[in-house]
Design an enzyme around this catalytic site. Structure first.
Site, short mmCIF file in Angstrom:
data_model
loop_
_atom_site.label_atom_id
_atom_site.label_comp_id
_atom_site.label_asym_id
_atom_site.label_seq_id
_atom_site.Cartn_x
_atom_site.Cartn_y
_atom_site.Cartn_z
CD GLU A 96 95.97 64.32 74.27
OE1 GLU A 96 96.59 65.40 74.15
OE2 GLU A 96 96.56 63.22 74.25
CG HIS A 97 91.53 67.67 73.42
ND1 HIS A 97 91.55 67.58 72.05
CD2 HIS A 97 92.81 67.98 73.79
CE1 HIS A 97 92.76 67.83 71.60
NE2 HIS A 97 93.54 68.06 72.64
CD GLN A 136 91.91 59.95 63.34
OE1 GLN A 136 90.84 60.24 63.87
NE2 GLN A 136 92.01 59.66 62.05
CG HIS A 164 87.48 62.27 66.76
ND1 HIS A 164 88.63 62.43 67.50
CD2 HIS A 164 87.86 61.69 65.60
CE1 HIS A 164 89.66 61.99 66.80
NE2 HIS A 164 89.22 61.55 65.64
#
Length: 204
Positions: A96-97, A136, A164
């Site tokens: 989401e970043h 996560q 990631h």
């Protein structure tokens, strides 16, 4: 805390999927134009629509509560009372970043009581929570809470290991590191030997 309720959603229930697609198509076209891309090019002209459909129907379909899978439970008529494990479930989510992929695997265990769950429903529940912008840690807890609610049973364990791309494809550019999270409920939380058995079995 119920993370299904507290997840960072503004809510946009006034728009249906087709309206969302149309709006995202326009806005993503604006992003592409701002980047200097030519939307009249044959290869690019349909990209805003393709991205919009992918976001709404696939990558972020877990944001729509209507897409939550129906859970099939069956009577535990064989009185099975040992650990049941579904391991190496494919994980594909988005950070989401930076909105780049999180790719990995999920392993889940539970100890049946009166009911057992259809195996494919575990995979579907994992995918439902994964298909939204995520971190996560929250995803791990959401899967655990979702299974506990579906089973009406606290004896659930969840383990996730993932790459990631926000780490691998940008910033530090580390392509080797992996992130591991785990969450336990009921007997798994209370019994360290049960935790060890779970971890040993999923890592065989």
């Amino acid at each position: 805390m119920d993370l299904e309720v507290s997840k960072p959603l503004q809510g946009n229930d006034d728009l249906n999927d087709e309206q969302k697609i149309k709006k995202i198509q326009h806005l993503f076209g604006e992003i592409m134009t701002t980047l200097g891309l030519d939307l009249t090019d044959d290869s690019l002209k349909d990209t805003p629509l393709r991205v919009a459909k992918m976001y709404v129907k696939e990558s972020f379909s877990g944001l729509n509560a209507q897409n939550k899978p129906a859970i099939s439970l069956f009577k535990n008529s064989y009185n099975y009372n040992q650990m049941l494990i579904e391991k190496d479930i494919t994980l594909y989510s988005h950070c989401e970043h930076h909105f780049v992929p999180i790719i990995g695997k999920v392993s889940v265990a539970y100890i049946p009581k009166d009911s057992v769950i259809g195996l494919s429903k575990i995979n579907r529940l994992v995918q439902y929570y994964a298909r939204r912008p995520q971190v996560q840690e929250r995803l791990t807890v959401q899967i655990l809470e979702g299974l506990q609610k579906a089973l009406k049973n606290k004896d659930v364990a969840v383990w996730i290991q993932a790459d990631h791309l926000c780490v691998a494809s940008r910033g530090i550019g580390d392509t080797n590191s992996k992130t591991t999270t785990e969450q336990y409920g009921g007997q798994f939380l209370e019994n360290s030997e049960l935790q060890k058995k779970f971890l040993n079995l999923i890592n065989q």
